[in-house]
Design an enzyme around this catalytic site. Structure first.
Site, short mmCIF file in Angstrom:
data_model
loop_
_atom_site.label_atom_id
_atom_site.label_comp_id
_atom_site.label_asym_id
_atom_site.label_seq_id
_atom_site.Cartn_x
_atom_site.Cartn_y
_atom_site.Cartn_z
N HIS A 32 15.63 -10.17 43.62
CA HIS A 32 16.26 -10.23 42.30
C HIS A 32 16.70 -11.66 41.96
O HIS A 32 16.32 -12.22 40.93
CB HIS A 32 17.47 -9.28 42.28
N GLU A 33 17.47 -12.26 42.87
CA GLU A 33 17.97 -13.61 42.58
C GLU A 33 16.82 -14.62 42.57
O GLU A 33 16.88 -15.61 41.83
CB GLU A 33 19.05 -14.02 43.60
N HIS A 83 15.59 -14.73 39.09
CA HIS A 83 16.43 -15.60 38.26
C HIS A 83 16.08 -17.06 38.54
O HIS A 83 15.97 -17.89 37.63
CB HIS A 83 17.91 -15.41 38.60
N GLU A 98 17.81 -11.44 33.01
CA GLU A 98 17.68 -10.21 33.78
C GLU A 98 16.25 -9.67 33.68
O GLU A 98 15.77 -9.01 34.59
CB GLU A 98 18.66 -9.15 33.28
ZN ZN Z 1 20.78 -10.61 37.83
#
Ligand code: ZN
Length: 502
Positions: A266-267, A270, A296
């Site tokens: 997830h990160e 980003h 997101e």
């Molecule tokens: Zn996030």
């Protein structure tokens, strides 16, 4: 460069440098700073915040912005920077400097108060601080509305800070549609859940081994360790200084294999956004992701649409098994894919699955609406929270730590932020559907080849920073603005297929 714009540059540079310092303090506070540092360090943060305020809110900048609003020869980058600065100016100028400074000091202390309250499982330890934060927020919104003679609702103004144009009217519709589609799907899924055994996830996974595997995973999806680092924090997050310094955190739990895996992916999503901002824009106010929802959109695309797919794990699964030969010896890839996609109503947002995630967001969105419509007191928040969990997810928190205290966001003053998570899920599904039409996406994932995927994302989304809006990016890329139908179709298709033979 436009001559008037040139005069603005020293102010922009100063604000940028101060912001970097503030970001580094924030990063340090969450990763390396000793437990008791908060109180005194917050003094330094307060002074820097004040300097930042003065670098943006002053008569010179005000005059320059006024002149710039009449200039007709600004390029795209200059236009985006002026628009962004004007927005910041309009949101900060109406707030008396002393109050802003005191608020920043409060925020600097609030995270550690929240963390202690959460550890002690005691809402009453955090409630007085939360009450002050909300008081400030309401006052600030009021100042802004009066100064701009704006006829919008207070909570709409906060929502607009994170995702331009997505007000309560639009979000109510968006969430209503989701509720209608997700709840029946969830019922079908829950009725078959005992068929998926997930015991493997809670065996012993030594943290040193997890670190090694997860660093490899970040690298696999394109994270560049020459321009980024990974550390640990209670709540995983990404900090971005410029496209040569993007930092992410993850969180290891010896008895939870998936937690670190999916927060790392997830990160990394980003991080890819920030690492791929064009050199021309980075280190300027336009050199970052355009909105929280679009951000997101990237992290969820990596975590869920890619990271929970069969194809993604084909080149990685053997390596995973080799890393933990005992714990995973009875596992095969099909079982693992079912396990990482198992959907079950739970209490903790960050650990929740794709199907229930947006229901967690709805709870927060509705509680925040109550706060800013003055329909709820601080003392009533835990109960309201618990009731909504019962209503939407059919589960009830047994204590504050797994209820109203679970997220850090309110301690950082981020009200209006949560909906961007749900928008992000929908944006991710939309981008995912598009990628499948322009490249052999599954083949790239099977080959473990992220380069063509990242290049496409860079050229059509990431490089633009804030020079295009969320909807402009989507429209230019695929001929269509934000459309949540892709998300609904994606969830239906995914869960109906996964659970078909169970
Ligand atoms: Zn996030």
């Amino acid at each position: 460069m436009n001559k008037t714009f040139e005069k603005l540059t020293p102010w922009l540079d100063k604000a940028y440098a101060l912001n970097c310092a503030l970001l580094l303090f924030e990063w340090d506070d969450a990763t390396e700073a000793p437990e008791e540092s908060g109180e005194l360090t917050s003094k330094a943060v307060e002074i820097l915040s004040n300097e930042y305020y003065e670098a943006i809110i002053n008569d010179d900048v005000k005059k320059l912005l006024k002149q710039l609003s009449k200039e007709t020869d600004l390029n795209l980058k200059e236009k985006a920077i002026v628009k962004d600065l004007q927005k910041q100016y309009d949101s900060m100028e109406p707030i008396p400097q002393k109050e802003y400074q005191a608020y920043r000091g409060l925020i600097a202390r609030a995270s550690s108060i929240w963390a202690k309250a959460k550890n002690a499982n005691d809402y009453s330890q955090f409630a007085p601080t939360l009450e002050k934060i909300i008081e400030y927020q309401k006052k600030f919104v009021d100042y802004r509305l009066k100064a701009g003679k704006l006829k919008v609702k207070p909570y709409d103004l906060l929502l607009d800070d994170f995702e331009e144009g997505f007000n309560m009217e639009k979000l109510d519709k968006f969430f209503d549609t989701l509720k209608k589609e997700i709840v029946p799907l969830l019922q079908m899924v829950t009725s078959k859940n005992d068929k998926i055994n997930k015991d493997y996830n809670y065996r012993s996974y030594p943290i040193e081994l997890q670190k090694e595997f997860n660093h490899g995973l970040a690298e696999h999806v394109g994270f560049d360790f020459k321009r980024g680092v990974i550390k640990e924090s209670a709540h995983p997050f990404t900090t971005n200084l410029h496209n040569k310094d993007v930092r992410i955190t993850t969180h290891y739990d010896e008895h939870n294999l998936e937690s670190a895996i999916f927060s790392t992916i997830h990160e990394s999503g980003h991080a890819m956004y920030e690492l791929q901002i064009s050199d021309d824009l980075t280190a300027t106010p336009a050199g970052t992701g355009v909105s929280m929802g679009m951000h997101e959109g990237q992290s969820r695309l990596f975590e869920n649409n890619f990271g929970r797919s069969h194809e993604f794990w084909m080149p990685l699964f053997q390596k995973l098994k080799d890393t933990y030969p005992d714990a995973l010896k009875d596992m095969d890839l099909d079982h693992f894919i079912l396990g990482i996609n198992k959907s079950a109503p739970s209490l903790i947002r960050t650990e929740s699955d794709e199907l229930t995630y947006s229901l967690h967001i709805m709870v927060r969105y509705e509680v925040e609406k109550l706060i800013f419509e003055n329909k709820i007191s601080i003392d009533e928040l835990p109960e309201a929270w618990n009731k909504k969990y019962e209503e939407y997810l059919g589960v009830t928190p047994e204590n504050d730590a797994e209820g109203v205290l679970q997220d850090i966001h309110w301690a950082t003053g981020s009200f209006g932020y949560f909906p961007s998570y749900a928008l992000g899920n929908a944006i991710a599904a939309q981008i995912h559907a598009h990628l499948k039409t322009v490249m052999p996406l599954d083949k790239h994932l099977k080959d473990g080849d992220f380069q063509p995927i990242n290049t496409y994302l860079k050229e059509h989304i990431h490089c633009f920073g804030k020079t295009k809006t969320t909807n402009e990016i989507l429209k230019d890329m695929m001929g269509e603005e934000f459309n949540p139908q892709y998300y609904i179709d994606y969830l239906k298709n995914k869960y109906n297929t996964l659970y078909k033979d169970l």
